[in-house]
Scaffold this active site. Structure first.
Site, PDB file in Angstrom:
ATOM      1  N   ASP A 159       0.819  -1.219   0.000  1.00  0.00           N
ATOM      2  CA  ASP A 159       0.000   0.000   0.000  1.00  0.00           C
ATOM      3  C   ASP A 159       0.852   1.267   0.000  1.00  0.00           C
ATOM      4  O   ASP A 159       2.036   1.244   0.341  1.00  0.00           O
ATOM      5  CB  ASP A 159      -0.940   0.004   1.212  1.00  0.00           C
ATOM      6  CG  ASP A 159      -0.191  -0.054   2.549  1.00  0.00           C
ATOM      7  OD1 ASP A 159       0.690  -0.928   2.695  1.00  0.00           O
ATOM      8  OD2 ASP A 159      -0.460   0.782   3.423  1.00  0.00           O
ATOM      9  N   GLU A 226       0.186  -1.132   5.736  1.00  0.00           N
ATOM     10  CA  GLU A 226       1.222  -0.621   6.642  1.00  0.00           C
ATOM     11  C   GLU A 226       0.972   0.852   6.962  1.00  0.00           C
ATOM     12  O   GLU A 226       1.137   1.290   8.100  1.00  0.00           O
ATOM     13  CB  GLU A 226       2.603  -0.803   6.002  1.00  0.00           C
ATOM     14  CG  GLU A 226       3.773  -0.563   6.949  1.00  0.00           C
ATOM     15  CD  GLU A 226       4.143   0.906   7.094  1.00  0.00           C
ATOM     16  OE1 GLU A 226       4.812   1.239   8.088  1.00  0.00           O
ATOM     17  OE2 GLU A 226       3.768   1.725   6.233  1.00  0.00           O
TER      18      GLU A 226
END
Ligand SMILES: *[C@@H]1O[C@H](CO)[C@@H](O)[C@H](O)[C@H]1NC(C)=O
Ligand SMILES: *[C@@H]1O[C@H](CO)[C@@H](O)[C@H](O)[C@H]1NC(C)=O
Length: 577
Positions: A159, A226
């Site tokens: 991400d 994350e």
């Protein structure tokens, strides 16, 4: 990475401011050489921030040389550009407050990212075993010939942080263009952390193309949230990895983190050996409501305001502890950076045995607020709310204080500080005081009159996170740190065709101001490193993590691939268990 992890360690300090000679050192004790320049000190100084030599693979030498030559070619460079640019072109933003996988449709874009990886890395998908965890978490297992050896875990996240809509037209090239201008690949994620994820996969794909078979298993684990805390991704990956390989089942973990850059005329790499902890403390005041025409002297909002003023007026006291990671970083600068101011170097070196020198060094270093913040427990009042109507007394007012906890402290000590700090005010306002589920003060000690209201402290959002355990970097248990250091040096030198220079880049223990997915991986190994071999000072554009114009120079990206390749080959043949 969360917060400003990447460059914090280096940026912070900057404010003051041949492979023909092979070394096969795991077969002998690592060679630790003394300081390069003379401080007029004694031999004891040689123990400060000891360096290992560059580490060129030995039994894996042939493939290392051959891949090194491949990485020098224009054909490979074009491939690297397309690998990274293609990954940037698939948007994978993660947001705060995402619902669980399967309920929140915003996760679904990760399917497109997986499809991209399948297309871009066919050998990895043909030869490694892929396990998907919570739909979008990826674990690739590259089985080694010797299954008794603990695997190497390379972690990264899929991400990226979202692009602030009002900044889109400030980008030189659109944020998801992956535009390559001959020097840089532009776009969100080109550094954080698609350079790590794609860099890792590029290295493995290239090794597979070369017919390499690892002796030691290599595991790739890629989270997918994350940037919003890793709860859906790394947390579930961690449980699966533990199930597959057991507690303490890995030889070492390398995840995203700090990079390298020039400080006081020395190029220094700073793998993160710890992370600060964190806790969000919610401070809530409730008082009886009523009509604003008949107010008490202090409303909930007025009382909360006084509490918050008190908090800001009393920052956490801090000292530089000799065994703390920031102290180790400073020592390393004193030992290896030629242009550190002389008085500061003297005080830092003397501080190893003199408390007075430690206090003097500290007073100079703490004038740099960023450094001070790295060392101490911080506090930032980030959210406030209260009141509903102009003619109604506020029955409730609250604020959230975000703390980043010093590696020398703990969640309990941080909460204890807040409890004690606010106690006199709870009593002054006759509030009944509850903190983290325990009664502190009933507020009715003065007489039998009813209390004027409640003060409640609690953990907001998720509970607190303790500072990460410090990864061993000296002493008997430091071989993973030494292998990482030697690999950084070998990749750095090979990339510049520098022969036999162990000092072109110095490696120092560093600390992360923010957190990475590794906060869920503590049980997997004590040897966790946050390091991505990203250049922080390239002489041209900075990487612009988390903001407009994030970009990765292709030269740096090729060096990153070299770094992962060197690391995998070195760990593979090492004497690690
Ligand atoms: C304070 O807390 C007590 C116990 O939960 C509750 O009964 C009381 O109503 C609260 N007072 C105010 C002003 O919110
Ligand atoms: C707290 O209680 C004492 C004793 O009842 C009273 O004298 C004082 O005014 C109260 N303070 C506030 C802020 O209400």
């Amino acid at each position: 990475m969360r917060a400003t992890g990447l460059l914090a360690a280096i940026g912070v300090l900057g404010l003051f401011v041949n492979y023909t000679s092979h070394h096969y050192w795991w077969h002998d004790p690592p060679i630790i050489y003394p300081l390069k320049f003379n401080h007029g000190g004694t031999g004891a100084l040689a123990d400060i921030c000891p360096q290992v030599r560059q580490l060129i693979p030995h039994s894996n030498l042939e493939i290392w040389v051959s891949l090194g030559a491949t990485y020098d070619t224009d054909v490979f460079k074009a491939k690297a550009v397309s690998w990274l640019a293609g990954a940037v072109q698939v948007p994978t933003e993660s947001y705060d407050y995402l619902g669980p996988v399967g309920t929140d449709p915003r996760w679904e874009k990760f399917h497109a990212f997986h499809a991209y990886l399948r297309k871009a890395f066919p050998l990895i998908h043909a030869e490694l075993e892929l396990t998907k965890v919570n739909t979008y978490g990826l674990i690739f297992v590259w089985k080694g010939l010797n299954e008794r050896l603990k695997p190497l875990l390379l972690a990264a996240h899929q991400d990226v942080v979202p692009v602030e809509p009002t900044t889109v037209d400030k980008w030189t090239h659109p944020p998801f263009s992956g535009h390559f201008d001959g020097t840089f690949v532009w776009g969100r994620g080109s550094c954080d952390d698609k350079s790590g994820l794609i860099g890792t996969m590029s290295a493995v794909e290239a090794m597979l193309a070369n017919g390499y078979e690892p002796t030691r298993t290599v595991v790739l684990a890629f989270g997918f949230d994350e940037e919003s805390g890793g709860v859906h991704g790394a947390r579930t990956l961690s449980a699966k990895l533990e199930e597959m390989f057991g507690q303490n089942g890995f030889a070492m973990i390398v995840d995203e983190g700090s990079g390298y850059g020039e400080l006081y005329d020395r190029i220094i790499a700073m793998p993160g050996i710890s992370e600060k902890g964190s806790v969000n403390v919610r401070v809530e005041v409730t008082t009886p409501g009523g009509h604003s025409s008949l107010p008490p002297p202090h409303t909930s909002i007025g009382i909360l305001a006084e509490l918050l003023v008190k908090i800001e007026a009393n920052p956490f006291k801090t000292h530089l502890a000799r065994n703390s990671p920031p102290y180790k970083t400073i020592q390393c600068l004193a030992a290896h950076a030629p242009n550190l101011p002389d008085h500061l170097r003297r005080d830092i070196l003397a501080s190893a045995y003199s408390d007075k020198a430690l206090r003097v060094a500290e007073s100079v270093l703490f004038t740099n607020l960023a450094f001070k913040n790295l060392v101490r427990t911080t506090q930032a009042i980030d959210i406030i709310q209260g009141g509903v109507k102009v003619n109604a007394l506020p029955e409730r007012a609250w604020a959230v204080v975000n703390h980043r906890i010093s590696t020398e402290s703990s969640v309990a000590a941080t909460e204890g500080h807040d409890i004690d700090l606010l106690r006199p005010l709870a009593s002054k306002f006759n509030l009944s005081y509850t903190a983290f589920g325990k009664t502190v003060d009933h507020g009715d000690h003065l007489d039998a009159s009813p209390t004027c209201g409640n003060l409640t402290l609690s953990e907001a959002f998720r509970g607190g996170l303790e500072p990460a355990p410090t990864t061993p970097f000296e002493g008997d248990d430091a071989m993973p740190y030494q292998i990482l250091s030697g690999s950084i040096k070998a990749a750095f030198n090979r990339h510049r065709s520098i022969e036999g220079d162990d000092d072109g880049i110095v490696v120092s223990p560093g600390i992360m101001s923010g957190n990475t997915d590794t906060k869920f991986y503590w049980k997997l190994t004590p040897h966790i490193f946050r390091y991505g071999h990203i250049r922080s000072i390239s002489g041209t554009l900075p990487p612009n993590i988390h903001t407009v114009n994030e970009a990765m120079s292709i030269d740096n990206f090729l060096e990153i691939i070299r770094f992962y390749t060197t690391l995998v080959l070195n760990v593979d043949e090492s004497a690690l268990p």
